[in-house]
Every structure is written in C-alpha cells, then in structure tokens.
Design a protein around this motif. Structure first.
Motif, PDB file in Angstrom:
ATOM      1  N   VAL A 146       0.862  -1.200   0.000  1.00  0.00           N
ATOM      2  CA  VAL A 146       0.000   0.000   0.000  1.00  0.00           C
ATOM      3  C   VAL A 146       0.889   1.238   0.000  1.00  0.00           C
ATOM      4  O   VAL A 146       1.937   1.243   0.658  1.00  0.00           O
ATOM      5  CB  VAL A 146      -0.875  -0.006   1.285  1.00  0.00           C
ATOM      6  CG1 VAL A 146      -1.463   1.372   1.530  1.00  0.00           C
ATOM      7  CG2 VAL A 146      -1.946  -1.066   1.198  1.00  0.00           C
ATOM      8  N   LYS A 147       0.471   2.253  -0.764  1.00  0.00           N
ATOM      9  CA  LYS A 147       1.235   3.516  -0.778  1.00  0.00           C
ATOM     10  C   LYS A 147       0.256   4.654  -0.530  1.00  0.00           C
ATOM     11  O   LYS A 147      -0.740   4.794  -1.239  1.00  0.00           O
ATOM     12  CB  LYS A 147       1.889   3.695  -2.155  1.00  0.00           C
ATOM     13  CG  LYS A 147       3.020   2.755  -2.419  1.00  0.00           C
ATOM     14  CD  LYS A 147       4.210   3.497  -3.003  1.00  0.00           C
ATOM     15  CE  LYS A 147       5.455   2.632  -2.903  1.00  0.00           C
ATOM     16  NZ  LYS A 147       6.463   3.233  -2.038  1.00  0.00           N
ATOM     17  N   VAL A 148       0.535   5.444   0.488  1.00  0.00           N
ATOM     18  CA  VAL A 148      -0.341   6.575   0.806  1.00  0.00           C
ATOM     19  C   VAL A 148       0.509   7.815   1.063  1.00  0.00           C
ATOM     20  O   VAL A 148       1.650   7.717   1.482  1.00  0.00           O
ATOM     21  CB  VAL A 148      -1.200   6.273   2.063  1.00  0.00           C
ATOM     22  CG1 VAL A 148      -2.281   5.253   1.748  1.00  0.00           C
ATOM     23  CG2 VAL A 148      -0.333   5.818   3.229  1.00  0.00           C
ATOM     24  N   PRO A 149      -0.102   8.996   0.815  1.00  0.00           N
ATOM     25  CA  PRO A 149       0.670  10.234   1.019  1.00  0.00           C
ATOM     26  C   PRO A 149       1.060  10.427   2.491  1.00  0.00           C
ATOM     27  O   PRO A 149       2.191  10.735   2.819  1.00  0.00           O
ATOM     28  CB  PRO A 149      -0.288  11.339   0.545  1.00  0.00           C
ATOM     29  CG  PRO A 149      -1.355  10.662  -0.231  1.00  0.00           C
ATOM     30  CD  PRO A 149      -1.432   9.258   0.273  1.00  0.00           C
ATOM     31  N   ASP A 150       0.061  10.190   3.377  1.00  0.00           N
ATOM     32  CA  ASP A 150       0.338  10.441   4.812  1.00  0.00           C
ATOM     33  C   ASP A 150       0.036   9.196   5.632  1.00  0.00           C
ATOM     34  O   ASP A 150      -0.883   8.431   5.326  1.00  0.00           O
ATOM     35  CB  ASP A 150      -0.543  11.601   5.325  1.00  0.00           C
ATOM     36  CG  ASP A 150      -0.116  12.920   4.667  1.00  0.00           C
ATOM     37  OD1 ASP A 150       1.090  13.219   4.721  1.00  0.00           O
ATOM     38  OD2 ASP A 150      -0.991  13.565   4.059  1.00  0.00           O
ATOM     39  N   PHE A 151       0.799   9.073   6.722  1.00  0.00           N
ATOM     40  CA  PHE A 151       0.625   7.890   7.584  1.00  0.00           C
ATOM     41  C   PHE A 151      -0.831   7.762   8.039  1.00  0.00           C
ATOM     42  O   PHE A 151      -1.392   6.677   8.074  1.00  0.00           O
ATOM     43  CB  PHE A 151       1.557   7.990   8.800  1.00  0.00           C
ATOM     44  CG  PHE A 151       1.424   6.824   9.742  1.00  0.00           C
ATOM     45  CD1 PHE A 151       0.623   6.908  10.869  1.00  0.00           C
ATOM     46  CD2 PHE A 151       2.060   5.624   9.449  1.00  0.00           C
ATOM     47  CE1 PHE A 151       0.472   5.814  11.713  1.00  0.00           C
ATOM     48  CE2 PHE A 151       1.912   4.523  10.290  1.00  0.00           C
ATOM     49  CZ  PHE A 151       1.115   4.625  11.424  1.00  0.00           C
ATOM     50  N   GLU A 152      -1.481   8.875   8.332  1.00  0.00           N
ATOM     51  CA  GLU A 152      -2.851   8.830   8.869  1.00  0.00           C
ATOM     52  C   GLU A 152      -3.801   8.140   7.885  1.00  0.00           C
ATOM     53  O   GLU A 152      -4.815   7.558   8.281  1.00  0.00           O
ATOM     54  CB  GLU A 152      -3.359  10.251   9.161  1.00  0.00           C
ATOM     55  CG  GLU A 152      -2.730  10.911  10.393  1.00  0.00           C
ATOM     56  CD  GLU A 152      -1.262  11.300  10.175  1.00  0.00           C
ATOM     57  OE1 GLU A 152      -0.827  11.289   8.997  1.00  0.00           O
ATOM     58  OE2 GLU A 152      -0.556  11.567  11.167  1.00  0.00           O
ATOM     59  N   ASP A 153      -3.481   8.178   6.599  1.00  0.00           N
ATOM     60  CA  ASP A 153      -4.371   7.548   5.613  1.00  0.00           C
ATOM     61  C   ASP A 153      -4.441   6.045   5.822  1.00  0.00           C
ATOM     62  O   ASP A 153      -5.405   5.389   5.407  1.00  0.00           O
ATOM     63  CB  ASP A 153      -3.851   7.827   4.191  1.00  0.00           C
ATOM     64  CG  ASP A 153      -3.681   9.323   3.937  1.00  0.00           C
ATOM     65  OD1 ASP A 153      -4.480  10.092   4.529  1.00  0.00           O
ATOM     66  OD2 ASP A 153      -2.745   9.715   3.216  1.00  0.00           O
ATOM     67  N   LEU A 154      -3.409   5.475   6.457  1.00  0.00           N
ATOM     68  CA  LEU A 154      -3.383   4.015   6.632  1.00  0.00           C
ATOM     69  C   LEU A 154      -4.505   3.542   7.545  1.00  0.00           C
ATOM     70  O   LEU A 154      -4.991   2.420   7.420  1.00  0.00           O
ATOM     71  CB  LEU A 154      -2.026   3.577   7.212  1.00  0.00           C
ATOM     72  CG  LEU A 154      -0.812   3.643   6.279  1.00  0.00           C
ATOM     73  CD1 LEU A 154       0.458   3.258   7.041  1.00  0.00           C
ATOM     74  CD2 LEU A 154      -1.005   2.706   5.081  1.00  0.00           C
ATOM     75  N   SER A 155      -4.926   4.414   8.454  1.00  0.00           N
ATOM     76  CA  SER A 155      -5.887   3.986   9.475  1.00  0.00           C
ATOM     77  C   SER A 155      -7.186   3.485   8.838  1.00  0.00           C
ATOM     78  O   SER A 155      -7.696   2.437   9.204  1.00  0.00           O
ATOM     79  CB  SER A 155      -6.191   5.162  10.413  1.00  0.00           C
ATOM     80  OG  SER A 155      -7.376   4.895  11.126  1.00  0.00           O
ATOM     81  N   ASP A 156      -7.720   4.219   7.880  1.00  0.00           N
ATOM     82  CA  ASP A 156      -8.973   3.774   7.248  1.00  0.00           C
ATOM     83  C   ASP A 156      -8.716   2.614   6.285  1.00  0.00           C
ATOM     84  O   ASP A 156      -9.621   1.879   5.911  1.00  0.00           O
ATOM     85  CB  ASP A 156      -9.609   4.941   6.477  1.00  0.00           C
ATOM     86  CG  ASP A 156      -9.961   6.081   7.416  1.00  0.00           C
ATOM     87  OD1 ASP A 156     -10.285   5.763   8.585  1.00  0.00           O
ATOM     88  OD2 ASP A 156      -9.854   7.247   7.018  1.00  0.00           O
ATOM     89  N   LEU A 157      -7.470   2.457   5.897  1.00  0.00           N
ATOM     90  CA  LEU A 157      -7.162   1.488   4.846  1.00  0.00           C
ATOM     91  C   LEU A 157      -6.932   0.087   5.423  1.00  0.00           C
ATOM     92  O   LEU A 157      -7.557  -0.882   5.014  1.00  0.00           O
ATOM     93  CB  LEU A 157      -5.906   1.973   4.113  1.00  0.00           C
ATOM     94  CG  LEU A 157      -5.577   1.279   2.810  1.00  0.00           C
ATOM     95  CD1 LEU A 157      -6.762   1.331   1.847  1.00  0.00           C
ATOM     96  CD2 LEU A 157      -4.366   1.965   2.167  1.00  0.00           C
ATOM     97  N   VAL A 158      -6.047   0.003   6.443  1.00  0.00           N
ATOM     98  CA  VAL A 158      -5.662  -1.348   6.932  1.00  0.00           C
ATOM     99  C   VAL A 158      -6.721  -1.880   7.906  1.00  0.00           C
ATOM    100  O   VAL A 158      -7.446  -2.818   7.564  1.00  0.00           O
ATOM    101  CB  VAL A 158      -4.236  -1.333   7.536  1.00  0.00           C
ATOM    102  CG1 VAL A 158      -3.888  -2.722   8.056  1.00  0.00           C
ATOM    103  CG2 VAL A 158      -3.229  -0.865   6.491  1.00  0.00           C
ATOM    104  N   PRO A 159      -6.839  -1.288   9.134  1.00  0.00           N
ATOM    105  CA  PRO A 159      -7.890  -1.845   9.999  1.00  0.00           C
ATOM    106  C   PRO A 159      -9.291  -1.587   9.409  1.00  0.00           C
ATOM    107  O   PRO A 159     -10.244  -2.285   9.705  1.00  0.00           O
ATOM    108  CB  PRO A 159      -7.723  -1.097  11.319  1.00  0.00           C
ATOM    109  CG  PRO A 159      -6.509  -0.253  11.214  1.00  0.00           C
ATOM    110  CD  PRO A 159      -6.145  -0.151   9.778  1.00  0.00           C
ATOM    111  N   GLY A 160      -9.378  -0.579   8.547  1.00  0.00           N
ATOM    112  CA  GLY A 160     -10.693  -0.226   7.985  1.00  0.00           C
ATOM    113  C   GLY A 160     -11.080  -1.150   6.855  1.00  0.00           C
ATOM    114  O   GLY A 160     -11.909  -2.056   7.000  1.00  0.00           O
ATOM    115  N   LYS A 161     -10.481  -0.991   5.682  1.00  0.00           N
ATOM    116  CA  LYS A 161     -10.946  -1.702   4.472  1.00  0.00           C
ATOM    117  C   LYS A 161     -10.323  -3.092   4.332  1.00  0.00           C
ATOM    118  O   LYS A 161     -11.030  -4.091   4.172  1.00  0.00           O
ATOM    119  CB  LYS A 161     -10.608  -0.867   3.229  1.00  0.00           C
ATOM    120  CG  LYS A 161     -11.331   0.483   3.175  1.00  0.00           C
ATOM    121  CD  LYS A 161     -10.938   1.250   1.902  1.00  0.00           C
ATOM    122  CE  LYS A 161     -11.432   2.712   1.989  1.00  0.00           C
ATOM    123  NZ  LYS A 161     -10.812   3.550   0.924  1.00  0.00           N
TER     124      LYS A 161
END
Lengths: 91, 91, 91, 91, 91, 91, 91, 91, 91, 91
Positions: J44-59
């Motif tokens: 996964v590649k995201v601009p900011d670390f905070e974006d990971l929160s909705d992505l990993v535990p989220g989606k």
C-alpha cells in the motif's frame, strides 16, 4: 499483598545453583525447579506493586546464568486457605 | 507435599467466572487472574504426585470455558524464608 | 513408579555423543535420537516424584552440549502391557 | 522394533476419555496424561516402520476430540539398562 | 524405501556451501536451497528406517554451520509417478 | 523444472483422505503423510514458476479439510546422485 | 502527532541501565520496565512518521545490550483525555 | 517478472548499515527498514525464478550482521497500477 | 499511578468498533489501532494496582469480539521529559 | 509517500478470491499470493501515515475470509535503483 510469579530460563547446567541464589533474595517467598519449558518459577510477595521494580528487573534478573524471564503479576487472588504449613497467600 | 502451577487460557470474557469455579476445587491452594499471555494461574498442593492426575486433567481442565492449560510441577522447592522462620513449606 | 519424558535440543553435531552420556545415568530407562523438532527423548522411571529433582535438573541437564530441555511427567498411565521385551511400564 | 512417541492436544475437558480410547488400540504400548503444553503422550512399538502409517494418521488421529498431534520416531535407542540386565528393548 | 525430508537452518552466509557438503553424502537424493523460514531441504531415501540413524543425526547434522534441523519421515506415499527425469519416488 | 514442497496441516481425522484427493492433482509428484508437526508434505514439479499459482493457492489449498499450508520453493537443487548417474533432476 | 510503542528485549541483567539510556533520547515520551515477555516498553511521539526512522532503527536500537525490538505504530487514537498529570496523548 | 519479498532480522544496532549494503545489490528494487518483528524488507524483481538463487541465498544472506531471513515469492500479482512514481510492478 | 499496556487481538473485521467500546471505559487513557501482530493497544492508568483487576479481566476483556489479550504492567517509569518539564507522570 | 506491507492469512480455500477483493481497494498498489507461512502480501502507498488507518484496519481487514493480518510500515526506503534512474519512490 501483591503476588508475582516469575518464570525463568537459565543455562541448562546451572538450574539448582541459580535457584539457590534467587532464594536468598529477601522478598522471595519460594523458588521451584519445575517440569516443562521453563526451568524455575519464583513466587514473590510484596506489600506494594512498586516494590516489584527493584526486585524483578533489579535483583532476580541479575542472579546470573539467566537467559530470559517472564513475570506474571496477580490482578486478584480468588481463593485463600490458611495452611498450617504456613504458605500464606493472604491479600 | 507436591506443588503444581497450572497456567490457563480461558474465553477472554469468562476469566473471573472460571477462576471462581476452579477456586472451589478442594485441593486448589490459590487461583490468580494474572498479567501476561495467560489468564489464570492455579497453585495446587497435594501429598502425592498421583493425586494430581484426578485434579489437573480431571477437575481443573473440566471447569469450562478453558482453551488450554499448561502445568508445571515443582521438582524441588528452594526457599529462604522457611529456613529462617522455620515454616515448613511441606516440600 | 513415576514416568518422566524429557525432550532435549543439543548442539546439532553432538546428538549421538550426548545420548550416550545420558544413557549411562542410572535411572534412565531409554534414550532415543528422534525425528522432529527435538533431538533426543529420555524416558525415566523413578519410585517417587522427588527422585526426579536430582535426575532432570541435576544430572540430565548437566550432560553437556544441551541447549534446552522440556520434561513432561506422566500424571497417569492408561494402558499397561507387560512385554516379553521387558519395557515395563508398570505403575 | 520401531518406537514412536506421539504427543497429543485434545479438547481440554476430554483428556482422560481420549486416553482410554487410544489405549485400547492394539499396538499402543502406553498412554500417559502429562504435565506441560501437551495433554497426552502415546508410546507405540511396531515391528516395521510401515506399520506406523495405519496406526498414527490412521487410528490414533481418529480417536476423536483431538486438536493436533506431533509424532517423533526413534532413529536409534541408546539404553544403558538393557546392556546390563540383558533386557532387549527390541530396537 | 523410506523417504525422509530434513529441513535445515544454517548460518545465513553459508547456505550454498552447506548444501554442497550435504549433497555429497551418499544416501542423499537431493538438497534444495528454499524460500521460507528454512534454508535447505534434504530428501533422503533409504531401504530401512534404521539406516536413517547414521544418516540424519550422524552425517547430515554434522555437516557444519548448522543451527537446527527438523526431520519428517514419510509414513506413507500416496502417489507415485515414474518420471523420465529419474526422480524415483518408488516405495 | 521448478520444485515446490508444500507442508499441510489437515483436520486430524482426515489425513489419509486429504492425501488421496491431493495426489489426484495432475502436477503433484508425491504426497506423503509424515511424522512431526505437519500432517502431509506434497512435492510438486512444474516447468515454470508461474504454473505454481494455479496449483498451490488454486488446487491444493482447496482440497478440503485443510487448516493451513506452507510452501517452500527450491531456489536451486544441489544433488550428488544426478551427477554420477547422469539423471537430470530437471532443475 | 504519531505515537509509536516499541517493545524491547535486553540482556536480562541490564534492564534498568538500558532504560535510563533510552529515556535520555529526546523524542522519547516514557520508558517502562514491564511485566511479561518483554523487558521494556518505549512510548515515542513525533510530529511526522518520517521522524521515526532516525529514532527507532537509528537511536533506540543502538542503545546497547538490546537483543530484539518490535515497534507498533498507532494508526489511530480512539480516546483522548488531557490529564492534569500531563500524559498528553493529543493527535 | 518474478517478485520476491525477503524479510530480514539483523543485529539490532546495524539496521541502517545493512540496508545500505543490500540496496547496492543490482537486482534489489527497494529495501525498507520497517516496524514490527522484522528489521528490513527487501523487494526483488527478476526475469526468471532461477535468478533468485544467486540473489537471496547468494548475495542478500551474505550482506553481514544478518540473524535470519525469510523469503516469500509471489505466485501471482492481483493488481497492477503503473505509477508515475515508477514503482513498476509489471509482470 | 500504575500504568498498564494491554495488547489485544480482535476479530479482523471488528477493529475500530472494539476500539470505540474500550475507549469508553473510564480508566482507559488511550486506545490505539496499531501496526504489527496485535490489533489494538490500550493504555490504562490507575491509582492502585488492585484497580486493574476489575478493569482488565473485568471490563476490557469483556468488550466483545476479542480473541486474546496480553497485559504488561509497568514496574517503573523512566522518563526524561517529566524531569525537565516538571510534569509528574504519576508513577 | 508512506509504504505499508500487510501480510494476510485467509481461509485456505479463499486465497485468490480474497486477493481479488483487496486489489480493488483504491490505495492498494499490489496484492500477491505468496509462498511461505502467509497467504497474501498487500503493498500500500499513501501520502500520509494517517491515511493508513482507514485502509488497513478499515478496508483491508474487512475484506472477508481473513484470519489474521500483520502490517509492517516502512520507516525509510533505501533503494539503489531510484538513485541511478532518478525515479522517485516517493519516500
């Protein structure tokens, strides 16, 4: 009283010697050489949780010939039987 | 006396209830809910090793809501306290 | 009789040598080099549980070239066949 | 004779029952309920290695209430007793 | 024929060298450097199970730079295809 | 040829049945029920690495009654036998 | 702010000393000696994720007497209570 | 193209240095120092699977200060986005 | 104040929901969803160790969708920040 | 850009299906079915670390048929290729 149960892995050929050293530490209630994956189990009883700091990472871990330790601290004691043999578990 | 220390993993939401059940078993010395990877630690004291058979795989493991148990039996007790105060830990 | 089964991890290049040493210990019933994650399995039979203390942490663990040991003690034996081959499991 | 040592994890509340079932299997030498991370240890003795195939994955693993098994087969037996007393451990 | 599959962890910087040494052992069918948690996998084929004793704890474990080994022995082979490439799995 | 070695944990009471199913998969070289922590080991040989994709996560993992699999793929084959006898292990 | 929680295994006899060294690292919020399988837990707070790179593999891992570290980075903080005791968890 | 993902445990105090060395290996796509139980993750892309043999057990494992490695090879890539940032995952 | 750090494994698809529930528990300082092998980390601060008993095995473990928990309790806090800025971390 | 590498264990018979679902998530760079102990690896590649929160535990964790996940986030990228060819890996 706070009860802590520390499991210890020692050098395989230094089990009884390490147990003797740890049993001489004042707050230590009992030291057992045990069956299973660990070599020793140490039962410790202290008035306050803060006392454990000098005892476990402080004294017990520095007893020598120790590979690793894992301490479980009792949140709560569910049964208490005063034994004539004196193993007082009182809280 | 033979000392056995049984570590128990229970259903995460049944820790205190399971502890209460086990603490009602006669030979059980104490039951602790604990920090760390295990949920409960049971201390058992019996006159003869053979007594453990009905107690650990027999009664304790059948207390319900138990995922796994691991029992360590004390080969030998090294205890500094009983030497000083004369308390006989019965091992 | 109390049966104990001790699993041993040795230096990878000292398996047969360590087995020979342990098999010379009096109370040892048999020593096997084995398949799987462990290198040796030692079967010990003693009259009383207390005898194990000098045997496992005392003698076996001090046989040299030993990385770790894990001892299982039989709570109870469920089947018993006297064998003409003499592997007497009697309790 | 080939010696195999099978370690078994059962449902925590079915240890003695599972042991009874396995001990009724003909080639099984002994079944122990044990201390430690495993619940049962089964000692099997067969004339030829091929006999193990129907015994371990075949009969023992199908005894019911079994979570997992791990079988160690003895490459070689080092035993001091049989040398002195002439007992042939059959390996 | 008895098939044994031995998984080996070596010094991280001695993988190919250790493989070469083991592949020179007569009964060794093939040695693979592999992906995953293990470094090498050795396939051994012997007429009798007893032959494994001198081979695995005897020769393979003494090949040097070995941290640990874990041998799986085939109870039974479920499929057999003679391959023109000669990887004869016959029992 | 690319060699892959897949280790499989099945339902304890479905080991031979699962082995039969997997052995019927065309590219499967051999299926062994084995001693140790795993229940089955599958040897697969394919011309190209890409062929493994439909085979391991595709067919083998869907054979039913499978708890977990772990596949090791051979980077390189070191084999003494093929050098002498001229057999080409195809790697 | 990005919160990272680094768990550390040290030499058993260097726990307090290693904690003192790490606590002198500027971005370190707090260092705890702890019960359980780990010896120390370090709480770190940095404005940007990129700052962690010089801090964890850079400074903390180089504090000496460290066997292994495992860092957990907080994706998201679910509760925030400004405490008069100043343990500011603000994001 | 074959994608391999190698996870590496290094000496705790040599993480960045080891990463630099590995990143200089020609076929290495990227090296990351990472959170979690591993220290480094190396992404490698090669035309043919056979190329991995000289690369992983050959070069990467010999980069020095390495405790253990575990390589996962991609059976199949399920999504592919050409990125203007050039992280070409094309098969 | 006593600091406890509880690591939690939840149902993979219930991470944020479980975190919300736990963060509503009064004594909970913060709940983080985190990278790594665990899903959540809960920081708890209580005046006395005994307060943890109702909190961890009592409330937190009963939050639902929890597979397992592991609590580390701080023996001692080594913190450089509170020394400089006078903030009392209350340990 | 922040790079995250998530390792996933799925139902053994749902590996390709789960991969397809995850690969449809926008920020997912690539999904690989892989050899070894894990079933899938997601980059996964995201601009900011905070974006990971909705992505990993989220989606990602809610993609279904997932037993467990373990995410490693790159502290820093060491890459030889981008230096030569000027490609910016965005870290």
């Amino acid at each position: 009283m706070i009860t802590a149960i520390t499991m210890i892995k020692t050098d395989p050929d230094k089990i009884p010697e390490t147990a003797e050293k740890i049993s001489s530490i004042e707050e230590v209630e009992a030291v057992y050489s045990v069956t299973g994956a660990w070599d020793l189990v140490v039962i410790v009883k202290v008035p306050d949780f803060e006392d454990l700091s000098d005892l476990v990472p402080g004294k017990i871990s520095k007893a020598g010939a120790i590979h690793s330790t894992e301490t479980m601290v009792a949140f709560r004691t569910f049964s208490q039987r005063d034994l004539e043999t004196g193993f007082n578990l009182g809280d």
